[in-house]
Design an enzyme around this catalytic site. Structure first.
Site: not given
Ligand SMILES: C[C@](O)(CO)[C@H](O)COP(=O)(O)OP(=O)(O)OC[C@H]1O[C@@H](n2ccc(N)nc2=O)[C@H](O)[C@@H]1O
Ligand SMILES: Nc1ncnc2c1ncn2[C@@H]1O[C@H](COP(=O)(O)OP(=O)(O)OP(=O)(O)O)[C@@H](O)[C@H]1O
Length: 272
Positions: A8, A128
């Protein structure tokens, strides 16, 4: 079942408030790379984890591993799973490796066993994890669980650079001198680079104070003619954006030659 747990990247990360429990309120544009950890999941009668790959040495395969913590969310709905993690992303590096692994395992066991994805989309495993479960460009708000898909972000040729220094996310959040910064504002991606230049990573300055080598990573990306450079997440990984895949690949070769001890990865962000 084989799955890629993709890295990410926070294109920007604004810290806009703090809750009473200490967690910070964020406003972030998140995209995913075409590189990541490799995970294989097979049915078994217990939950097992084996780890290999270049960054395996930094992790234990015990119950604190996010992979096993994710798998055990299915303890009541699935007999078990034999999981292999090939760790290619640096640990504690701001590109969500652990969260991506956890999300990949949540998805794989759900697909394999028919059990539903946990109701919190893995937020209790890490802030996340929900965005990693989504796996595509998103605006991320709240403490990480409020997601809005973004459709106007272009495909980006990038280089990720990590100086092989682990950064503690809680330490960076704790050391912030301002926790009430402005939101991202309007971002529709029509003039992508110009709009991105009006955003920030509010963790970057503090991360550089704690690990000054992050500034060297940013400088080396700038010197290799990136159009835009910034740190991702709580660092230390920095990304540079380039006009073409060949420019990114050329820059990656030069940075690696100058800094053989760094992790340098050309990649595509927000690809198909
Ligand atoms: C910095 C980001 O990577 C941006 O995408 C994430 O907010 C962090 O995600 P993560 O590593 O999955 O985070 P977690 O494992 O949930 O949290 C690690 C620690 O970071 C701090 N933390 C995390 C997320 C958040 N919104 N506020 C926080 O203050 C807390 O001290 C927490 O104990
Ligand atoms: N499978 C895993 N992969 C990576 N880290 C893990 C894993 N399981 C547990 N951890 C622990 O989680 C912590 C953070 O890992 P991670 O690599 O996701 O951090 P990060 O890249 O900084 O993430 P973020 O961008 O979400 O802050 C480390 O302390 C690490 O030891």
């Amino acid at each position: 079942m084989e799955i890629k747990a993709r890295a990410k990247v926070n294109l920007c990360l604004h810290v806009v408030g703090q809750r009473e429990d200490g967690y910070h309120l964020l406003d972030s544009l998140v995209v995913f790379a075409d590189i990541g950890d490799d995970i294989s999941v097979e049915p078994d009668n217990k939950f097992l984890l084996e780890i290999d790959g270049p960054f395996a040495a930094g992790l234990s395969n015990g119950s604190d591993n996010l992979v096993l913590r994710a798998a055990k969310m299915y303890e009541n709905t699935c007999n078990g799973a034999a999981i292999r993690l090939t760790k290619t992303l640096p640990i504690s590096s701001g590109i969500g490796g652990g969260s991506a692994d956890a999300a990949a395992v949540l998805r794989a066991i759900s697909d394999m066993s028919g059990a539903p994805i946990p109701a919190d989309n893995g937020l209790s495993l890490g802030a996340d994890v929900p965005v990693c479960l989504m796996g595509s460009a998103c605006r991320m708000r709240g403490i990480g669980g409020e997601l809005t898909p973004l459709h106007n972000i272009p495909t980006l040729n990038a280089v990720l650079v990590n100086p092989n220094v682990s950064v503690s996310t809680p330490e960076i959040f704790r050391a912030l001198d301002c926790k009430t910064n402005p939101n991202i504002g309007d971002f529709d991606g029509t003039n992508f680079l110009e709009e991105l230049k009006n955003t920030r990573n509010d963790l970057q300055k503090t991360a550089i104070q704690i690990e000054p080598i992050i500034a060297d990573c940013l400088a080396s990306l700038m010197q290799s003619d990136a159009n835009f450079v910034r740190m991702s997440g709580s660092g230390a990984t920095c990304f540079g954006l380039f006009d073409s895949a060949s420019n990114a690949s050329h820059a990656a070769k030069i940075i690696k030659k100058d800094h053989p001890e760094w992790w340098v990865a050309p990649c595509v962000l927000n690809g198909a």
